[in-house]
Structures are given as structure tokens and as C-alpha cells.
Scaffold this active site. Structure first.
Site, PDB file in Angstrom:
ATOM      1  N   ASN A   6       0.888  -1.168   0.000  1.00 26.29           N
ATOM      2  CA  ASN A   6       0.000   0.000   0.000  1.00 26.29           C
ATOM      3  C   ASN A   6       0.924   1.215   0.000  1.00 26.29           C
ATOM      4  O   ASN A   6       1.596   1.485   0.996  1.00 26.29           O
ATOM      5  CB  ASN A   6      -0.905  -0.007   1.228  1.00 26.29           C
ATOM      6  CG  ASN A   6      -1.799   1.212   1.308  1.00 26.29           C
ATOM      7  OD1 ASN A   6      -1.617   2.193   0.607  1.00 26.29           O
ATOM      8  ND2 ASN A   6      -2.783   1.145   2.187  1.00 26.29           N
ATOM      9  N   ARG A   8       0.448   4.214   0.361  1.00 22.17           N
ATOM     10  CA  ARG A   8       0.140   5.262   1.346  1.00 22.17           C
ATOM     11  C   ARG A   8       0.670   4.914   2.735  1.00 22.17           C
ATOM     12  O   ARG A   8       0.577   5.714   3.647  1.00 22.17           O
ATOM     13  CB  ARG A   8      -1.365   5.498   1.389  1.00 22.17           C
ATOM     14  CG  ARG A   8      -1.879   5.967   0.011  1.00 22.17           C
ATOM     15  CD  ARG A   8      -3.253   6.490   0.076  1.00 22.17           C
ATOM     16  NE  ARG A   8      -3.184   7.792   0.725  1.00 22.17           N
ATOM     17  CZ  ARG A   8      -4.241   8.511   1.053  1.00 22.17           C
ATOM     18  NH1 ARG A   8      -5.430   8.056   0.802  1.00 22.17           N
ATOM     19  NH2 ARG A   8      -4.109   9.679   1.638  1.00 22.17           N
ATOM     20  N   CYS A   9       1.228   3.730   2.886  1.00 30.57           N
ATOM     21  CA  CYS A   9       1.727   3.257   4.181  1.00 30.57           C
ATOM     22  C   CYS A   9       3.245   3.400   4.233  1.00 30.57           C
ATOM     23  O   CYS A   9       3.962   2.851   3.395  1.00 30.57           O
ATOM     24  CB  CYS A   9       1.321   1.797   4.370  1.00 30.57           C
ATOM     25  SG  CYS A   9       2.043   1.022   5.831  1.00 30.57           S
ATOM     26  N   SER A  10       3.740   4.117   5.228  1.00 29.80           N
ATOM     27  CA  SER A  10       5.186   4.339   5.326  1.00 29.80           C
ATOM     28  C   SER A  10       5.943   3.035   5.565  1.00 29.80           C
ATOM     29  O   SER A  10       7.031   2.835   5.013  1.00 29.80           O
ATOM     30  CB  SER A  10       5.501   5.345   6.428  1.00 29.80           C
ATOM     31  OG  SER A  10       5.125   4.838   7.699  1.00 29.80           O
TER      32      SER A  10
END
Length: 110
Positions: A6, A8-10
Site C-alpha cells: 500500500n 500510502r503506508c510508510s
């Protein structure tokens, strides 16, 4: 090797950067959700129960599922309908799969 990613996930981005020089297939499971059978097989390969792959701090979990008694099939169906509920990143090889939190766990699979 595959990474269920994903962007958007760091933690997912960090894990991908650790694997960048490896032959890794990036699977954006948000845009292309897994099927029931694919997710079931992945959970089995990780060696956990479906409930253990749920991100219980997500708003959608709190709004729709928190406090409900659910079967394994219902947990899997929830992650298919709402892919953000799936813990990430997951790195998979032919032999096994790991939830790579922390991202450095992915190095065990190299």
C-alpha cells in the site's frame, strides 16, 4: 518474491525500498484486491488466524465491525471488501510469507 503493498503506508514503502534490488513483484492490493481464495492461502502461508491480519485501528473497522463476533470467513470477506483492513506490508516467497512489521523482517526472506 511478492510484496503486498500500500503506497500510502510508510512501513510498506520502507519494506519495498529494502527489497528494491531483489526480483520482487509489487501487488497493490488496494487497487487490485485479492480473491477470497488468494487471501485465505496467504493467511495460511503466514501461519496466523484471519483476525490477526486485521488492522483494528482503521476507522472502517471501528465503524462496521468492532465488537462483533466474526468467523474466519467473515474476517477474510471484510478484508476483501475493505482492503485497507489488511495488515501490511506482506512479503511472500514460494515457501512462506511474513507480515513485515518492522520492515526489516523482509530481509529474512532474501
Amino acid at each position: 518474491m511478492k510484496i503486498y503493498h500500500n503506497n500510502r503506508c510508510s512501513k510498506s514503502r520502507q519494506c519495498l525500498s529494502l527489497l528494491i534490488n531483489s526480483n520482487v513483484e509489487v501487488i497493490d492490493y488496494i487497487k487490485n484486491p485479492l480473491t477470497f481464495d488468494e487471501l485465505s492461502a496467504l493467511i495460511s502461508k503466514i501461519g496466523i488466524q484471519p483476525a490477526e491480519l486485521i488492522r483494528t485501528n482503521e476507522a472502517i473497522w471501528k465503524e462496521k465491525f468492532k465488537g462483533k463476533k466474526m468467523s474466519n470467513k467473515e474476517y477474510i470477506s471484510a478484508m476483501i471488501e475493505y482492503p485497507k483492513l489488511m495488515e501490511r506490508p506482506i512479503v511472500e516467497t514460494a515457501e512462506k510469507a511474513l507480515v513485515c512489521r518492522p520492515p526489516e523482517l523482509a530481509l529474512e526472506l532474501l
